[in-house]
Write an enzyme that holds these catalytic residues in place. Structure first.
Site, short mmCIF file in Angstrom:
data_model
loop_
_atom_site.label_atom_id
_atom_site.label_comp_id
_atom_site.label_asym_id
_atom_site.label_seq_id
_atom_site.Cartn_x
_atom_site.Cartn_y
_atom_site.Cartn_z
N HIS B 57 0.83 -1.21 0.00
CA HIS B 57 0.00 0.00 0.00
C HIS B 57 0.86 1.25 0.00
O HIS B 57 0.37 2.34 0.31
CB HIS B 57 -0.90 0.03 1.24
N HIS B 219 -6.71 -4.56 -0.96
CA HIS B 219 -5.90 -5.78 -0.93
C HIS B 219 -6.16 -6.66 -2.13
O HIS B 219 -5.99 -7.87 -2.08
CB HIS B 219 -6.20 -6.60 0.34
#
Ligand SMILES: Nc1ncnc2c1ncn2[C@@H]1O[C@H](COP(=O)(O)OP(=O)(O)O)[C@@H](O)[C@H]1O
Ligand SMILES: Nc1ncnc2c1ncn2[C@@H]1O[C@H](COP(=O)(O)OP(=O)(O)O)[C@@H](O)[C@H]1O
Ligand SMILES: [Mg+2]
Ligand SMILES: [Mg+2]
Ligand SMILES: [Mg+2]
Ligand SMILES: [Mg+2]
Lengths: 213, 331, 331, 213
Positions: B57, B219
């Protein structure tokens, strides 16, 4: 026969083998309704477990020592949801297996403790499409199989079969816990990866017992 | 799968090592267990701020370590929560005695691992409070889910809580400011393509050339629904309207409008999204007082974006404006 | 092709409009002709700095408009140099009477259009000097080519020339500093995937799943050669070694090491590249004194990266460190 | 026949039509060895040219006025390399066509001026795989065809055919100017987009003359 520390070591090594063998399968299940890593997470964890077992000076004394080693290793290497859940399962199971040998009753107690650990951490109930849906029938089957004087292998056989059926039974479920729950209805039609890996784990316990018989 | 990596097994370590070298003035990278901590940690007299989560991320979270924001960040494996045995030492490293706030995105794995870490830190005498970020309005019916996910709103929580800690607030106050940000921030995202997790080597979900996923997480999880490809304005409306509705944004209010890229979408497109989102905010009579546009909470190379709106009051605005000096956010 | 756009014909206008709203404290967007200028332009007593080029390289150039860097940026159509009728007004808007420096990447189109614009500005009484950036060592044999391209090194030229203008240097001095940066900066890039220009709708070149292009430019042009996919360390070596060789970098020297993303590569991978590039610089006995890692000169959503090395002397380092406040670079 | 301002307007509109028709083709040529935009650039430019022609109050007075309108419009809307190159070509051509009608000699002068403009800006010589490789043979053919009393249509026919052959002849060349030069040897085996569009432009001049005959 009763299950001793050698059985516990066999169990853990067999689990590691099954996880390695099914690594891609478990990850693919997680790709369908999760984040594409369950097999990878467990592979990382059990590889570390095997490495720590190999590095031990002498063999552990009791079943519980083996399970505690697994618990702490998984907690510190798996991460994600499965790490703390399995870690707690092994930790609780370790607490009730500070024994030289497990008879059928001790096997049931061990499985019950594992399930309790998972529920204590994850708060899932049966039907939410999680590993609980493998563990919960496994425990029930083990309890039912545990009659006076029964061989623990029989108990583990019942538990393993029930866990496998439980994993299959997650297919139509709509997830309400874990990452798959974000998919809502779209989670139906896929097997829960944690239930699938749990079935491997319980089956390994049985196979390890058969191998030692 | 083509990636600029050497080995899926080492990518996180190597990346964080490179990060540490590039920003040695700001951070120190601790190996084994892996965490990133302010070079001058622990900062005396200040509540410590620790966050973390799966890698992939970036710049979240390590890119937000530095004065005015986080004291430590704990990167897990790709898309996998870090483990307590890295979170706990990071927590200790961030602690100067006034307590530590854990900022945790609401995923089962993150929540459980941070929970255990907090217990471990507590056992070492460090008081820990936890704020769970759950800004993703794509997750409805939180009764039937693991609850709303923490997504791009996390940046606002970390920035503003960081500023509160910087001005000397105590742990309870920093936690309550963080909760206030979380209560007033909402996000929703779209994916035009899936990302590829290095160890998996295949796209996290399958999308045809004329489909997009609305309501994705960060995700590589599939989204809430799959719809035919649409224009930027239409997509932006699908993201922004639920955000504004859920926030109950009314006329005269002031907001931070944050358009976040998922990693693989060009910056130019993010500004096209920003333009429409701004129209929509203003159409409700609200005012865009602050803006942020860029790749801050990504999903590897996923193409897509999310729209985040934070309702601002005078205090939150002042804390947002307070100086920050991190690798990814600086003013 | 899936993009967060409404229409290939309007994407640049809409994107720049959104950019202008998001950064209204820093810039003003002029429509028709389209250019972006500092909100406080012209800045009295300061040489003006103007750059521009095709769109699709964001944040370059508009993201570098602001105190300490550019006074104006002129975005062309996607990957297409802007025209003199936008460059010339931008030049006038940036001019406070001390002359204007054009910073032009070395492409035939950019050079020709800026050339005409300079003549037009001159006709309006604005003295213009031009520096042509040509840092791309992938272009060899410049006798047989249009010459080296201007790529990521442009950021260093714009930043450092901006600082020189800010301290009050006259036009000749700012131009000579810019030339000095250009003379000491080298870059080389790789593409793992091609980008898709919105109006074309198809990838700019075809790569199979196990090929990469070494020596790419920033307009989706194919590179110098196509090779089988390799590890990040191997690729980084293929980029960094020619850069260091061409620069003739010796022991004891200090450099800025800049790893630039092409747009579609995750930040985590850029740090993996940075890690190896740093090893290689240090293996020559040189020292990485400053670092920059991120997506600064992009090719839409292309996956790939470039390595840039700038030889620093004390003055260049001080100018690099001087304050800058733009949408994309700030310290 | 001689070529008047109506011919010039027809020429420009025909060019715009051909560019529109071949927009994708020209862009695809540029994708092979450039940056995937040549057709798009010219389409944008000629669309603007037609719009400005349409918006004119009265018709332009002379051929040169039309060409000047094209020149300034292309310069301000095309960008890239082609914008200034074509813009300068038309600008120089406009300068020598401040005439009511063009005879064969004036056509040759116009083409010469156009080529000079391109070379003045781009500094390319024949063989570098650029639009010069279409323009240069076109001018030579026009000069050769320009004998006493010849119809300008004949001159344009020779020029158009030569430009087309010139464009084809760029296929094996290795580019040493423009964006394709970065490819080195890899630029061989592809047609230069600017040469291809130049051939369309000269052919349009011829067709416009035939149409008016
Ligand atoms: N609350 C929960 N209770 C029990 N099991 C859970 C819970 N949440 C998730 N799980 C199990 O964890 C599995 C996912 O593990 P893993 O993929 O390793 O973690 P993550 O979701 O963090 O990526 C699920 O398939 C499910 O069986
Ligand atoms: N120096 C030059 N001299 C003549 N023609 C050139 C030169 N450089 C480029 N060209 C022509 O320009 C064409 C490319 O135009 P275009 O694609 O519109 O511009 P860009 O290369 O800026 O994208 C090439 O095919 C070539 O014919
Ligand atoms: Mg998972
Ligand atoms: Mg995970
Ligand atoms: Mg171009
Ligand atoms: Mg081109």
């Amino acid at each position: 026969m009763a299950l001793d520390v050698a059985w516990a070591v066999r169990w853990v090594r067999l689990t590691a083998g099954l996880v390695t063998e099914h690594r891609a399968y478990l990850t693919e299940l997680d790709r369908q309704i999760g984040d594409n890593d369950h097999g990878e997470n467990l592979y990382r964890g059990y590889t570390a477990v095997v490495a720590r077992l190999d590095a031990l000076e002498g063999p552990p004394a009791q079943v519980g020592d083996v399970l505690k080693l697994v618990a702490t290793t998984l907690m510190s290497t798996v991460g994600g949801a499965a790490g703390p859940l399995y870690g707690t399962a092994y930790l609780r199971a370790a607490k009730v297996t500070g024994l030289d040998e497990l008879d059928a009753g001790a096997v049931v107690a061990m499985l019950e403790a594992g399930l309790e650990g998972i529920v204590a951490r994850g708060k899932a109930v049966p039907g939410e499409k999680t590993m609980v849906d493998a563990w919960s029938p496994a425990v029930a089957a083990a309890q039912a199989a545990c009659v006076e004087g029964v061989d623990p292998v029989v108990v583990l056989e019942a538990a393993a079969t029930a866990a496998e059926e439980g994993a299959v039974a997650t297919d139509p479920m709509v997830a309400t816990k874990g990452r798959a729950s974000y998919l809502g209805e779209r989670s139906a039609g896929h097997r829960d990866p944690g239930a699938a890996s749990s079935a491997l784990l319980v089956r390994a316990a049985h196979t390890a017992a058969v191998d030692g018989a | 799968m083509k990636k600029l990596i050497n080995d899926p097994a080492t990518v996180v370590d190597e990346s964080v090592e490179g990060f540490g070298w590039a920003h040695a003035d700001l951070v120190t990278v601790h190996r084994d267990p892996l965490y990133v901590v302010r070079a001058d940690a622990p900062v005396e007299g200040k509540v410590g701020l620790v966050s973390g989560g799966g890698s992939g991320h970036e710049p979240l979270h390590a890119g937000f370590v530095g004065p005015g924001m986080l004291d430590a960040a704990v990167p897990g494996a790709m898309f996998t929560s870090p483990t307590p045995d890295s979170i706990a030492p990071a927590t200790l490293a961030a602690s100067s005695g006034r307590g530590v706030l854990h900022i945790v995105k609401n995923y089962t794995g993150d929540v459980l691992n941070f929970e255990t870490a907090a217990e471990l830190a507590d056992a070492e005498g460090v008081e820990v409070r936890t704020v769970i970020v759950n800004d993703d309005v794509a997750v409805q019916d939180s009764l039937y889910t693991a609850g709303r996910r923490g997504v791009a709103g996390t940046v606002a929580v970390e920035k503003i809580a960081g500023a509160a800690a910087d001005r000397g607030d105590d742990l309870a106050s920093v936690a309550s400011i963080a909760e206030r940000v979380n209560a007033n921030v909402r996000s929703m995202g779209v994916a035009l393509s899936a990302c590829i997790v290095p160890h998996a080597g295949n796209p996290s979900f399958d999308l045809t050339d004329d489909e997009i996923e609305i309501g994705i997480g960060i995700h590589g999880e599939p989204g809430r629904r799959r719809i035919p490809m649409a224009s930027a304005d239409e997509i932006t409306e699908m993201l922004t309207t639920p955000v504004l509705d859920d926030l109950g944004l009314g006329g005269g209010e002031q907001v931070l409008l944050f358009v976040n890229g998922m990693g693989g979408t060009p910056l130019s497109e993010l500004y096209v999204v920003y333009r429409k989102a701004r129209h929509l905010v203003e159409a409700r009579g609200a005012m865009v007082a602050r803006s942020l546009v860029g790749n801050y909470v990504t999903s590897l190379e996923m193409q897509g974006a999310s729209v985040t709106v934070l309702r601002l009051d005078a205090e939150l605005m002042a804390l947002w404006d307070a100086p920050v000096h991190t690798a990814a956010l600086r003013w």
